[in-house]
Design an enzyme around this catalytic site. Structure first.
Site, mmCIF file in Angstrom:
data_model
loop_
_atom_site.group_PDB
_atom_site.id
_atom_site.type_symbol
_atom_site.label_atom_id
_atom_site.label_comp_id
_atom_site.label_asym_id
_atom_site.label_seq_id
_atom_site.Cartn_x
_atom_site.Cartn_y
_atom_site.Cartn_z
ATOM 1 C CG ASP A 1 90.867 93.113 27.338
ATOM 2 O OD1 ASP A 1 92.170 92.938 25.818
ATOM 3 O OD2 ASP A 1 90.462 92.965 26.721
ATOM 4 C CE LYS B 1 92.175 94.722 18.731
ATOM 5 N NZ LYS B 1 91.269 94.756 17.428
ATOM 6 C CE1 TYR C 1 82.622 94.702 22.364
ATOM 7 C CE2 TYR C 1 84.697 93.435 21.563
ATOM 8 C CZ TYR C 1 83.842 93.913 21.141
ATOM 9 O OH TYR C 1 83.184 92.797 20.958
#
Ligand code: HOZ
Length: 443
Positions: free
Chosen positions: A247, A275, A152
């Site tokens: 990622d 994040k 994802y």
């Protein structure tokens, strides 16, 4: 399985807020994973977070393992982050002009990640990914992007195919609204499968711009790479003159100061971040080799821009967070808490005779409710293995943990996050709650 009772009135105010929200926002939420739909509950609304604790609007208190899905490695409302953000806020929230804070945060990141000597700040992980896809295609002059099944990377059209996280949780791993022309250039391979990676390159090599992957999968639950898998992908990308794109939105500064690329000694061409680098405020970044990054506007022709990119509030929170993560004891402490939680969950499952595989990388952890002893032995190595888990059993576990004051992500296909604010006592309480929950599920 025993019927699980919910305490009446425990979530009364949350339920009332959810009714209001449903009329105003699709599904009543701002992001699908929050809806608790897959565990057959209505969501809990949070009033505040302090350290490792959350308090909901009904004044229920929880030990939190969602931790905003990863950014809060210092815990909720950390005093130093509060002070940095308040100080910046007193000077202004956004300027649309350059600030020194962007440089400071960029320096902290580039020092920690030698494969990221130059970067561009954006406002979310999705934005970092979208921009990276454009750069990879522009830099290589090729259209195709390889992704991992269950990976994802936010909700960018190109990669919303066979997608994990909320997309899998809510049964839409490939979304309507994305023309097939857009995903015609997206190739999907299973994680940890070297033969599949070799095959896709043998077939499409000259048309592949890059491979996008989470070096440690975190959006189907935690799945680490097999030994040799990341080096093989690196070798294939170098051999075929395309880009290895890591990622590390979730793993960057989470599993090690330099991210998964440091832990596994792999050198991506481009890295996506988010994040933790924003200390809990909205942020993203993509960066890599200077010859690639110099192709981004205005240094080069690949256009990408953003009014709130490099936002000073997010930069300030990120700077203080990354500075605190430089202390020697940070990652050993997270490792020790993670190891204790893993051992406790494994023992709890064994005593309840429930097949459970607990997979972990440092402070990211997922207990997988596998179906039998053979699957428990094999572990969860890819998306197919994760999908085979018993989500009904997970939902029952989630509800019991919530009732015991433990907030875990409301999906089998997510990682739990431990922060520096969690204590050994928090871990013990969590293990006791899990032991009770797993026993109740077999009663
Ligand atoms: N990557 C996060 C969870 N896997 C995203 C959280 C969300 O979708 O709200």
């Amino acid at each position: 399985m025993a019927k699980i009772k919910q305490s009446p009135n425990r979530y009364k105010k949350s339920e009332a807020l959810f009714k209001r929200a449903l009329n105003l926002m699709p599904g009543g939420v701002s992001s699908p994973v929050r809806s608790f739909r897959s565990v057959n509950l209505s969501p809990v609304f949070i009033r505040e977070g302090q350290g490792a604790r959350l308090i909901d609007v009904d004044s229920n208190s929880y030990i939190d393992y969602v931790m905003s899905y990863g950014p809060l490695i210092l815990g909720h409302a950390h005093a130093a982050v509060q002070a940095a953000v308040a100080k910046q806020m007193s000077r202004g929230a956004s300027f649309g002009c350059c600030t020194e804070e962007e440089i400071q945060l960029a320096e902290l990141i580039t020092q920690a990640m030698p494969n990221v000597p130059m970067l561009r700040f954006v406002s979310s992980g999705t934005e970092a990914v979208m921009s990276t896809i454009r750069l990879a295609r522009a830099a290589t002059g090729r259209p195709m992007i390889v992704k991992i099944a269950g990976g994802y990377h936010g909700h960018a059209d190109t990669l919303l195919v066979s997608a994990g996280s909320g997309a899998t949780t809510h049964g839409v791993p490939s979304s309507p609204g994305i023309p097939s022309e857009v995903t015609a250039n997206t190739l999907v391979i299973p994680f940890n499968d070297t033969a599949a990676a070799e095959k896709i390159f043998a077939e499409f090599g000259p048309r592949i711009a890059g491979i996008f992957l989470e070096p440690i999968m975190g959006n189907i639950g935690v799945v680490p790479p097999n030994a040799g898998y990341l080096p093989l992908l690196r070798q294939l990308c170098s051999q075929h003159n395309c880009l290895l794109i890591a990622d590390e939105v979730m793993t960057g500064f989470r599993v090690a100061h330099g991210g998964a690329q440091k832990l596994f000694n792999v050198e991506p061409d481009i890295t996506c971040l988010g994040k933790i680098i924003g200390g809990g405020l909205p942020v993203g970044a993509y960066g890599g080799r200077a010859d690639l990054m110099q192709q981004v506007s205005p240094a080069g022709p690949v256009y990408q821009a953003g009014t709130l990119s490099g936002n000073p509030l997010a930069m300030s929170a990120g700077i203080v967070t990354l500075r605190l993560l430089q202390a020697d004891n940070v990652y050993p402490q997270l490792e020790s808490l993670g190891a204790a939680l893993q051992a406790g969950l494994e023992a709890a499952a064994e005593s309840a005779d429930i097949p459970l595989v607990v997979q972990r990388c440092g402070s990211m952890i997922t207990p997988f409710f596998v179906r039998d002893a053979a699957s428990a032995k094999a572990g969860v190595r890819n998306y197919a293995d994760a999908l085979a888990c018993d989500t009904g059993r997970f939902a029952a576990f989630f509800r019991l943990m919530l009732e015991s004051g433990i907030m875990i992500p409301p999906s089998q296909f997510e990682a739990w996050f431990i922060s520096l604010a969690h204590t050994v006592e928090d871990i013990d309480i969590t293990i006791k709650a899990a032991t009770k929950a797993l026993k109740a599920m077999t009663a």
